[in-house]
Motif scaffolding. Structure first.
Motif, PDB file in Angstrom:
ATOM      1  N   MET A  89       0.833  -1.201   0.000  1.00 30.34           N
ATOM      2  CA  MET A  89       0.000   0.000   0.000  1.00 30.34           C
ATOM      3  C   MET A  89       0.871   1.256   0.000  1.00 30.34           C
ATOM      4  O   MET A  89       0.617   2.192  -0.753  1.00 30.34           O
ATOM      5  CB  MET A  89      -0.936   0.020   1.207  1.00 30.34           C
ATOM      6  CG  MET A  89      -1.848   1.243   1.228  1.00 30.34           C
ATOM      7  SD  MET A  89      -3.054   1.259   2.565  1.00 30.34           S
ATOM      8  CE  MET A  89      -4.222   0.012   2.039  1.00 30.34           C
ATOM      9  N   PHE A  90       1.928   1.294   0.846  1.00 30.91           N
ATOM     10  CA  PHE A  90       2.859   2.410   0.869  1.00 30.91           C
ATOM     11  C   PHE A  90       4.250   1.911   0.511  1.00 30.91           C
ATOM     12  O   PHE A  90       4.706   0.894   1.037  1.00 30.91           O
ATOM     13  CB  PHE A  90       2.918   3.058   2.261  1.00 30.91           C
ATOM     14  CG  PHE A  90       1.743   3.944   2.594  1.00 30.91           C
ATOM     15  CD1 PHE A  90       1.747   5.284   2.228  1.00 30.91           C
ATOM     16  CD2 PHE A  90       0.654   3.437   3.269  1.00 30.91           C
ATOM     17  CE1 PHE A  90       0.678   6.108   2.542  1.00 30.91           C
ATOM     18  CE2 PHE A  90      -0.425   4.254   3.593  1.00 30.91           C
ATOM     19  CZ  PHE A  90      -0.410   5.591   3.222  1.00 30.91           C
ATOM     20  N   LEU A  91       4.935   2.628  -0.367  1.00 30.13           N
ATOM     21  CA  LEU A  91       6.323   2.349  -0.711  1.00 30.13           C
ATOM     22  C   LEU A  91       7.163   3.572  -0.360  1.00 30.13           C
ATOM     23  O   LEU A  91       6.981   4.643  -0.936  1.00 30.13           O
ATOM     24  CB  LEU A  91       6.468   2.023  -2.196  1.00 30.13           C
ATOM     25  CG  LEU A  91       7.909   1.906  -2.721  1.00 30.13           C
ATOM     26  CD1 LEU A  91       8.672   0.805  -1.988  1.00 30.13           C
ATOM     27  CD2 LEU A  91       7.909   1.651  -4.226  1.00 30.13           C
ATOM     28  N   PHE A  92       8.074   3.406   0.606  1.00 30.92           N
ATOM     29  CA  PHE A  92       9.021   4.450   0.964  1.00 30.92           C
ATOM     30  C   PHE A  92      10.366   4.082   0.342  1.00 30.92           C
ATOM     31  O   PHE A  92      11.010   3.122   0.752  1.00 30.92           O
ATOM     32  CB  PHE A  92       9.147   4.569   2.479  1.00 30.92           C
ATOM     33  CG  PHE A  92       7.959   5.214   3.137  1.00 30.92           C
ATOM     34  CD1 PHE A  92       8.002   6.539   3.528  1.00 30.92           C
ATOM     35  CD2 PHE A  92       6.792   4.491   3.347  1.00 30.92           C
ATOM     36  CE1 PHE A  92       6.905   7.144   4.127  1.00 30.92           C
ATOM     37  CE2 PHE A  92       5.692   5.074   3.948  1.00 30.92           C
ATOM     38  CZ  PHE A  92       5.743   6.407   4.333  1.00 30.92           C
ATOM     39  N   PHE A 119       9.794  -0.357   2.991  1.00 31.04           N
ATOM     40  CA  PHE A 119      10.945   0.534   2.890  1.00 31.04           C
ATOM     41  C   PHE A 119      11.997  -0.144   2.023  1.00 31.04           C
ATOM     42  O   PHE A 119      12.296  -1.320   2.221  1.00 31.04           O
ATOM     43  CB  PHE A 119      11.541   0.818   4.269  1.00 31.04           C
ATOM     44  CG  PHE A 119      10.650   1.618   5.172  1.00 31.04           C
ATOM     45  CD1 PHE A 119      10.671   3.009   5.138  1.00 31.04           C
ATOM     46  CD2 PHE A 119       9.794   0.991   6.067  1.00 31.04           C
ATOM     47  CE1 PHE A 119       9.856   3.751   5.976  1.00 31.04           C
ATOM     48  CE2 PHE A 119       8.981   1.720   6.909  1.00 31.04           C
ATOM     49  CZ  PHE A 119       9.003   3.115   6.863  1.00 31.04           C
ATOM     50  N   GLU A 120      12.568   0.604   1.069  1.00 30.35           N
ATOM     51  CA  GLU A 120      13.609   0.005   0.248  1.00 30.35           C
ATOM     52  C   GLU A 120      14.577   1.062  -0.282  1.00 30.35           C
ATOM     53  O   GLU A 120      14.287   2.262  -0.277  1.00 30.35           O
ATOM     54  CB  GLU A 120      13.013  -0.788  -0.918  1.00 30.35           C
ATOM     55  CG  GLU A 120      12.364   0.040  -1.997  1.00 30.35           C
ATOM     56  CD  GLU A 120      11.856  -0.799  -3.163  1.00 30.35           C
ATOM     57  OE1 GLU A 120      11.581  -1.992  -2.975  1.00 30.35           O
ATOM     58  OE2 GLU A 120      11.739  -0.239  -4.270  1.00 30.35           O
ATOM     59  N   GLY A 149       3.280  -7.077   7.282  1.00 29.87           N
ATOM     60  CA  GLY A 149       2.879  -5.768   7.782  1.00 29.87           C
ATOM     61  C   GLY A 149       3.816  -4.672   7.314  1.00 29.87           C
ATOM     62  O   GLY A 149       3.447  -3.788   6.552  1.00 29.87           O
ATOM     63  N   ILE A 150       5.079  -4.719   7.788  1.00 34.64           N
ATOM     64  CA  ILE A 150       6.108  -3.771   7.369  1.00 34.64           C
ATOM     65  C   ILE A 150       7.318  -4.566   6.892  1.00 34.64           C
ATOM     66  O   ILE A 150       7.785  -5.476   7.589  1.00 34.64           O
ATOM     67  CB  ILE A 150       6.516  -2.816   8.498  1.00 34.64           C
ATOM     68  CG1 ILE A 150       5.296  -2.033   9.008  1.00 34.64           C
ATOM     69  CG2 ILE A 150       7.598  -1.853   8.027  1.00 34.64           C
ATOM     70  CD1 ILE A 150       5.606  -1.083  10.150  1.00 34.64           C
ATOM     71  N   ARG A 151       7.835  -4.201   5.726  1.00 35.19           N
ATOM     72  CA  ARG A 151       8.939  -4.945   5.112  1.00 35.19           C
ATOM     73  C   ARG A 151      10.092  -3.989   4.778  1.00 35.19           C
ATOM     74  O   ARG A 151       9.868  -2.928   4.191  1.00 35.19           O
ATOM     75  CB  ARG A 151       8.453  -5.634   3.839  1.00 35.19           C
ATOM     76  CG  ARG A 151       9.504  -6.457   3.110  1.00 35.19           C
ATOM     77  CD  ARG A 151       8.929  -6.984   1.804  1.00 35.19           C
ATOM     78  NE  ARG A 151       9.865  -7.852   1.102  1.00 35.19           N
ATOM     79  CZ  ARG A 151       9.676  -8.303  -0.145  1.00 35.19           C
ATOM     80  NH1 ARG A 151       8.585  -7.949  -0.815  1.00 35.19           N
ATOM     81  NH2 ARG A 151      10.571  -9.090  -0.711  1.00 35.19           N
TER      82      ARG A 151
END
Length: 366
Positions: A89-92, A119-120, A149-151
């Motif tokens: 859903m969100f890509l930082f 996060f990448e 959840g968070i990756r």
């Protein structure tokens, strides 16, 4: 009639919508974020008002420092995934010193979400990705509707930075893979404060690392099919402190066996053994250590509940284990049946001042 209103001030960009359903709100939120970034700096706060939003594609935040994205309140803005089953859903991407907070992220098994937040390291590396904050966010997958959840993913920018993130009061539930997943060596020293994970029998791990490191403080979780925590190829010290965990197959597993020296601290936790694997191994540790297990409460009181074992096998290396001040409270627990150690000569073993047993059987102290 659908109504969308963007309110811009000197300090804030806000999104407000009426109560009528909108097919896809990702575009308007993306525009809000883009308008708040000037010369790779976050110049305004992005505030998402307290409504329900349908999100059909990934919202991208890239090449920025100092951006703040927040909901009006933790239970106000709810973002529901209606997109494909492979995207986050969100890509930082290449983001630093930025914050996302006070949001609900939700998905259902009929339309699953691969990752709530990713996060990448991106391909441009204009901004070094580090030191971001995730706070007061709930990531909820109904009936296994969320994979991760968070990756923290390596990305096109390779194995660099993406480190020292702070996770406050984040709850991930009903995931099918992991609540939190750290996937490369330089994604390390993440701090989790009072966060929670609850697989509820759908997923494998609470926190899974394949490189990198973390420190878990407070909070809790459980219901994992494989383990609450997995340490794979770590490169720094790891700690799990003052948590409350229950109903998982194991508490901690590692990759290995390996000669790698990875200081690991497990301190002040409660871990219930009601969901324990049939082999009774609660902690299966294969690194050289040192492994410190201090002031924990393991097992479950009452008759017939399984004992908890610690298996420590750093193959081909000397090891170091300390177990002090713990209570192994399951019926029939003793020093002899709690520890399964396979260590070379020269290893250090300090097992003292632990309680074994419960009200059903006499307490034993080593």
């Amino acid at each position: 009639m659908k109504i969308l209103l963007i309110i811009l001030t000197l300090f804030t960009v806000s999104c407000v919508q009426d109560s009528l359903a909108i097919s896809d709100d990702a575009t308007i939120i993306q525009e809000m974020i883009d308008s708040a970034i000037v010369n790779n700096q976050g110049v305004r706060i992005v505030t998402i008002s307290g409504r329900q939003y349908n999100i059909a594609r990934t919202i991208v935040v890239s090449n920025v420092a100092g951006l703040i994205i927040k909901g009006e309140s933790q239970w106000g803005a709810k973002l529901i995934w209606i997109g494909n089953s492979t995207d986050p859903m969100f890509l930082f991407q290449d983001v630093r010193d930025s914050t996302i907070s006070d949001l609900q992220i939700a998905a259902q098994i009929a339309q699953p979400l691969a990752e709530g937040i990713r996060f990448e390291n991106g391909p441009l590396s204009i901004v070094v990705p580090t030191s971001n904050t995730v706070k007061d966010i709930t990531i909820q997958g109904t009936n296994g509707g969320i994979g991760i959840g968070i990756r923290w993913r390596k990305g096109a920018g390779g194995d660099a930075n993406n480190e020292k993130h702070k996770i406050y009061n984040v709850v991930v539930t009903n995931y099918t893979d992991s609540a939190f997943k750290i996937e490369h060596s330089q994604s390390k020293s993440h701090y989790f404060y009072n966060s929670q994970f609850a697989s509820n029998g759908f997923g494998n791990y609470g926190v899974y690392t394949d490189g990198g490191s973390f420190h878990w403080m407070g909070g809790g979780g459980g219901g994992n099919l494989t383990a609450d925590f997995h340490i794979g190829r770590p490169h720094d010290a790891i700690s799990i402190i003052n948590g409350n965990f229950e109903n998982s197959n194991r508490f901690l597993t590692t990759a290995g066996a390996s000669r790698n020296t990875i200081p690991t601290m497990i301190q002040g936790n409660r871990w219930s053994s009601l969901g324990l694997n049939a082999d009774n191994i609660m902690i299966y540790y294969k690194w050289a250590g040192p492994l410190m297990i201090v002031n924990n409460r393991f097992g479950e009181g009452g008759a017939g509940n399984p004992i908890t074992k610690i298996k420590y096998t750093p193959g081909g290396a000397i090891g170091s284990i300390v177990s002090k001040g713990n209570a192994f409270i399951s019926e029939g627990s003793t020093t002899e049946n709690t520890y399964e150690l396979s260590l070379l000569p020269g290893s250090s073993v300090d097992i003292t001042n632990n309680f074994y047993g419960n009200s059903v059987t006499p307490l034993i102290v080593d």
